[in-house]
Design an enzyme around this catalytic site. Structure first.
Site, PDB file in Angstrom:
ATOM      1  N   GLU A 174       0.877  -1.159   0.092  1.00  0.00           N
ATOM      2  CA  GLU A 174       0.152   0.013   0.063  1.00  0.00           C
ATOM      3  C   GLU A 174       0.978   1.452  -0.067  1.00  0.00           C
ATOM      4  O   GLU A 174       0.915   2.204   0.893  1.00  0.00           O
ATOM      5  CB  GLU A 174      -1.002  -0.003   1.202  1.00  0.00           C
ATOM      6  CG  GLU A 174      -0.400  -0.345   2.435  1.00  0.00           C
ATOM      7  CD  GLU A 174      -1.463  -0.439   3.679  1.00  0.00           C
ATOM      8  OE1 GLU A 174      -2.582  -0.682   3.391  1.00  0.00           O
ATOM      9  OE2 GLU A 174      -1.029  -0.099   4.884  1.00  0.00           O
ATOM     10  N   PRO A 175       1.600   1.658  -0.976  1.00  0.00           N
ATOM     11  CA  PRO A 175       2.248   2.581  -1.031  1.00  0.00           C
ATOM     12  C   PRO A 175       1.446   4.038  -1.372  1.00  0.00           C
ATOM     13  O   PRO A 175       0.511   3.745  -2.252  1.00  0.00           O
ATOM     14  CB  PRO A 175       3.263   2.639  -2.167  1.00  0.00           C
ATOM     15  CG  PRO A 175       2.987   1.080  -2.990  1.00  0.00           C
ATOM     16  CD  PRO A 175       1.623   0.635  -2.399  1.00  0.00           C
ATOM     17  N   GLY A 176       1.877   5.090  -1.124  1.00  0.00           N
ATOM     18  CA  GLY A 176       1.089   6.344  -1.318  1.00  0.00           C
ATOM     19  C   GLY A 176       1.875   7.191  -1.996  1.00  0.00           C
ATOM     20  O   GLY A 176       1.796   7.569  -3.073  1.00  0.00           O
ATOM     21  N   ARG A 177       2.840   7.964  -1.174  1.00  0.00           N
ATOM     22  CA  ARG A 177       3.570   8.707  -1.832  1.00  0.00           C
ATOM     23  C   ARG A 177       4.252   8.484  -3.154  1.00  0.00           C
ATOM     24  O   ARG A 177       4.397   9.253  -4.102  1.00  0.00           O
ATOM     25  CB  ARG A 177       5.022   8.968  -0.966  1.00  0.00           C
ATOM     26  CG  ARG A 177       5.774  10.120  -1.280  1.00  0.00           C
ATOM     27  CD  ARG A 177       6.994   9.944  -0.230  1.00  0.00           C
ATOM     28  NE  ARG A 177       6.657   9.945   1.060  1.00  0.00           N
ATOM     29  CZ  ARG A 177       6.547  10.616   2.150  1.00  0.00           C
ATOM     30  NH1 ARG A 177       6.653  11.853   1.696  1.00  0.00           N
ATOM     31  NH2 ARG A 177       6.278  10.497   3.347  1.00  0.00           N
TER      32      ARG A 177
ATOM     33  N   ARG B  94       5.134  20.490   4.850  1.00  0.00           N
ATOM     34  CA  ARG B  94       5.884  19.606   5.174  1.00  0.00           C
ATOM     35  C   ARG B  94       7.267  19.939   5.768  1.00  0.00           C
ATOM     36  O   ARG B  94       7.991  19.021   6.436  1.00  0.00           O
ATOM     37  CB  ARG B  94       6.016  18.425   4.017  1.00  0.00           C
ATOM     38  CG  ARG B  94       4.696  17.740   3.726  1.00  0.00           C
ATOM     39  CD  ARG B  94       4.897  16.630   2.735  1.00  0.00           C
ATOM     40  NE  ARG B  94       5.772  15.606   2.983  1.00  0.00           N
ATOM     41  CZ  ARG B  94       7.063  15.340   2.460  1.00  0.00           C
ATOM     42  NH1 ARG B  94       7.361  16.151   1.618  1.00  0.00           N
ATOM     43  NH2 ARG B  94       7.663  14.241   2.871  1.00  0.00           N
TER      44      ARG B  94
ATOM     45  N   TYR C 257       8.521  18.051   9.365  1.00  0.00           N
ATOM     46  CA  TYR C 257       9.645  17.119   9.300  1.00  0.00           C
ATOM     47  C   TYR C 257      10.770  17.460   8.631  1.00  0.00           C
ATOM     48  O   TYR C 257      11.408  16.573   7.997  1.00  0.00           O
ATOM     49  CB  TYR C 257       9.268  15.767   9.458  1.00  0.00           C
ATOM     50  CG  TYR C 257       8.127  15.398   8.337  1.00  0.00           C
ATOM     51  CD1 TYR C 257       7.124  14.894   8.780  1.00  0.00           C
ATOM     52  CD2 TYR C 257       8.292  15.644   7.208  1.00  0.00           C
ATOM     53  CE1 TYR C 257       5.926  14.514   8.155  1.00  0.00           C
ATOM     54  CE2 TYR C 257       7.188  15.035   6.295  1.00  0.00           C
ATOM     55  CZ  TYR C 257       6.089  14.618   6.816  1.00  0.00           C
ATOM     56  OH  TYR C 257       5.005  14.188   5.988  1.00  0.00           O
TER      57      TYR C 257
ATOM     58  N   CYS D 212       2.092  33.304   9.544  1.00  0.00           N
ATOM     59  CA  CYS D 212       2.722  34.124  10.360  1.00  0.00           C
ATOM     60  C   CYS D 212       3.418  32.971  11.593  1.00  0.00           C
ATOM     61  O   CYS D 212       3.120  33.057  12.650  1.00  0.00           O
ATOM     62  CB  CYS D 212       1.618  34.797  11.282  1.00  0.00           C
ATOM     63  SG  CYS D 212       0.771  36.031  10.089  1.00  0.00           S
ATOM     64  N   GLU D 213       4.464  32.462  11.008  1.00  0.00           N
ATOM     65  CA  GLU D 213       5.330  31.224  11.604  1.00  0.00           C
ATOM     66  C   GLU D 213       6.578  31.627  10.884  1.00  0.00           C
ATOM     67  O   GLU D 213       6.809  31.410   9.948  1.00  0.00           O
ATOM     68  CB  GLU D 213       4.856  29.822  11.524  1.00  0.00           C
ATOM     69  CG  GLU D 213       3.373  29.696  11.944  1.00  0.00           C
ATOM     70  CD  GLU D 213       3.143  29.509  13.298  1.00  0.00           C
ATOM     71  OE1 GLU D 213       4.188  28.789  13.882  1.00  0.00           O
ATOM     72  OE2 GLU D 213       2.161  29.805  13.981  1.00  0.00           O
TER      73      GLU D 213
ATOM     74  N   TYR E  10       1.040  14.356   0.106  1.00  0.00           N
ATOM     75  CA  TYR E  10       0.990  14.992   1.599  1.00  0.00           C
ATOM     76  C   TYR E  10       1.075  16.373   1.400  1.00  0.00           C
ATOM     77  O   TYR E  10       1.586  17.198   2.353  1.00  0.00           O
ATOM     78  CB  TYR E  10       2.061  14.405   2.558  1.00  0.00           C
ATOM     79  CG  TYR E  10       2.279  12.873   2.563  1.00  0.00           C
ATOM     80  CD1 TYR E  10       0.937  12.376   3.465  1.00  0.00           C
ATOM     81  CD2 TYR E  10       2.806  11.940   2.026  1.00  0.00           C
ATOM     82  CE1 TYR E  10       0.787  10.961   3.672  1.00  0.00           C
ATOM     83  CE2 TYR E  10       2.696  10.769   2.030  1.00  0.00           C
ATOM     84  CZ  TYR E  10       1.731  10.058   2.837  1.00  0.00           C
ATOM     85  OH  TYR E  10       1.711   8.830   3.085  1.00  0.00           O
TER      86      TYR E  10
HETATM   87  C1  LIG Z   1       1.187   6.274   5.544  1.00  0.00           C
HETATM   88  C2  LIG Z   1       0.902   4.771   5.181  1.00  0.00           C
HETATM   89  C3  LIG Z   1       1.118   4.423   4.185  1.00  0.00           C
HETATM   90  C4  LIG Z   1       1.701   4.966   3.031  1.00  0.00           C
HETATM   91  O1  LIG Z   1       2.972   5.370   3.168  1.00  0.00           O
HETATM   92  P1  LIG Z   1       3.760   5.976   1.848  1.00  0.00           P
HETATM   93  O2  LIG Z   1       4.799   6.559   2.680  1.00  0.00           O
HETATM   94  O3  LIG Z   1       2.929   7.288   1.268  1.00  0.00           O
HETATM   95  O4  LIG Z   1       4.040   5.032   1.088  1.00  0.00           O
HETATM   96  C5  LIG Z   1       0.718   2.910   3.787  1.00  0.00           C
HETATM   97  N1  LIG Z   1       0.229   2.183   4.878  1.00  0.00           N
HETATM   98  C6  LIG Z   1      -0.104   2.791   6.144  1.00  0.00           C
HETATM   99  C7  LIG Z   1      -0.620   1.893   7.122  1.00  0.00           C
HETATM  100  C8  LIG Z   1       0.442   3.923   6.423  1.00  0.00           C
HETATM  101  O5  LIG Z   1      -0.047   4.642   7.492  1.00  0.00           O
END
Ligand SMILES: *Cc1c(COP(=O)(O)O)cnc(C)c1O
Length: 455
Positions: A309-312, A348, A352, A384-385, A413
């Site tokens: 389950e990649p997102g980024r 972001r 971090y 304002c930071e 993100y």
């Molecule tokens: C954040 C998250 C992801 C995705 O992370 P990426 O760094 O965006 O790939 C997948 N699974 C879980 C449970 C997460 O918390």
């Protein structure tokens, strides 16, 4: 939805990057998609503006299909929607045949409203409310990833009510400290996520599995882990996989529990510098699958279905944010370029210290600016930071008020983490493909800022 065609480009976005492109004398002969003049985009839709090259997102889906889904049997991919989820994105992912990971009723609602098939959705979250669990169960989501054992009883009663059997997995913390910023490391045993990977009699995990198996409306399918985000080596994955296989083996021995499915989470890295080639999914999936196959052979256990389950990785490099420079402040030792957005559309760096690269949108090959006053050039926002920084030490061409600058690789993100801090309005999102641009999320208006408020 508004679609406009930009065919005569000077500065185009293609492959998540800007290229200079002289009319009639294209430097890029292989131009097949993308292709939108970003100054025109800024002029038409205003700034700040989130621009996504959907061709990149689709090619990422294709890459995973080819090198993972088609290469290994019994595998699935779920895009982690928290990286960037709007209805058009949900539709795109659904059309690509990929599944979706959601973490709230809002994300689930967004996906369902775009017609996302619920059986391809899984729900994560370390603090799911009863309402969210009930909504997920009633919607028929494919899996709920149990993060806290208390969820199991709630799922059982919701599923009973809905007349369903809900498939679940349990998230475990494998006890691996990922090599990344501590705010995006999630796999250590003292993490707020998941249940410690402990198979001893009476542990949280064994008790949870035991209980789940007594529930008539719950089907316990397997385990989930996610070690962290923005990972550029595979050690954290392979170490986690080895630990999880040992865990699977001891759960088999002690509880006769078979792990039918193993979700290995996300975390694939996205590069910040467009000059550096993107991370290939195979770089991750090959060692991961090798570790899994070897480990399962070693312990004589069956190979589970694997879910990623990649997102980024899907969206970061597909996104660019366009800003207008409001002013430039040359001080001894530091020069500030202040733009018309900031931590409200991209928190972001503030969160971090995420790094980015930027260019002056109509002078991308120009010389890097070294102000006469010496010192670094910082690109900062209008909030304002003092921590409202986009790039602390930027390498960018000389700019002045009114210029358009582009931040690369801002697809992940940013929109999803945006806020109305300082009552700033959330920027619009534009999808570009094949020389066409269309607004898929409108810029917020002043009415949106006070919506629902009473005096
Ligand atoms: C954040 C998250 C992801 C995705 O992370 P990426 O760094 O965006 O790939 C997948 N699974 C879980 C449970 C997460 O918390």
């Amino acid at each position: 939805m508004r679609a406009i065609n930009f065919s005569a480009n000077f500065y185009i976005i293609f492959g998540g990057k800007l290229f200079s492109h002289e009319k009639g004398r294209s430097k890029i002969s292989h131009l097949t998609g993308g292709g939108v003049d970003c100054l025109k985009l800024a002029g038409t839709f205003g700034t700040p503006l989130y621009v996504f090259d959907t061709g990149i997102i689709k090619s990422r889906c294709g890459e995973l299909r080819e090198t993972f889904l088609n290469r290994w049997d019994n595998t699935r991919v779920r895009y982690a929607g928290k990286a960037f989820l709007i209805r058009a994105m949900a539709k795109l992912i659904a059309d690509e045949g990929i599944g979706l990971d959601v973490v709230s009723e809002g994300e689930l609602y967004t996906a369902l409203s775009a017609g996302f098939p619920p059986e391809r959705i899984e729900m994560n979250g370390n603090a799911k409310s009863l309402r969210e669990i009930d909504y997920a169960v009633r919607s028929g989501v494919g899996r709920i990833i149990v993060d806290h054992p208390d969820e199991i009883g709630i799922i059982e009663s919701c599923a009973k009510e809905a007349g369903r059997v809900q498939k679940i997995m349990i998230r475990v913390a494998p006890g691996v400290d990922a090599h990344t910023h501590k705010y995006i490391a999630t796999g250590s045993t003292d993490s707020k996520f998941g249940v410690p990977a402990d198979s001893r009699e009476g542990s949280m995990l064994t008790e949870a599995i035991r209980f789940a198996r007594t529930c008539e409306h719950v089907s316990m399918r397997g385990l989930h882990f996610h070690v962290g985000s923005q990972l550029f080596d595979t050690d954290d994955y392979t170490k986690s996989i080895e630990k999880i296989i040992e865990l699977m083996k001891s759960l088999k021995d002690s509880l006769n529990f078979t792990t039918h499915e193993l979700n290995m989470g996300g975390g694939f890295g996205a590069v910040i510098n467009p000059a550096i080639p993107a991370m290939k999914s195979e770089f991750y999936t090959e060692p991961m699958m090798k570790a899994l196959h070897e480990g399962c052979a070693k312990y004589g256990i069956e190979i589970p279905r694997v879910i990623l389950e990649p997102g980024r990785w899907f969206v970061s490099e597909a996104g660019i944010t366009l800003y207008t420079v409001e002013n430039v402040r040359e001080l001894p030792g530091i020069t500030y370029i202040a733009v018309n957005g900031g931590m409200s559309d991209n928190p972001r760096y503030a969160l971090y210290q995420a790094e980015y690269n930027a260019v002056k949108a109509d002078d991308i090959d120009g010389e890097i600016w070294h102000p006469e006053s010496g010192g670094k050039v910082s690109i900062v926002g209008k909030c304002c930071e003092s921590g409202d920084i986009l790039i602390d030490d930027a390498e960018i061409q000389r700019v002045k008020a009114g210029d358009i600058i582009a931040l690369y690789n801002t697809g992940a993100y940013t929109f999803s983490m945006s806020s109305n801090y300082n009552c700033l309005m959330r920027p619009a999102v534009v999808f570009v493909e094949n020389g066409e641009a269309r607004v898929v999320a409108e810029r917020q208006t002043l009415e949106d800022i006070i919506r629902g408020q009473v005096i």
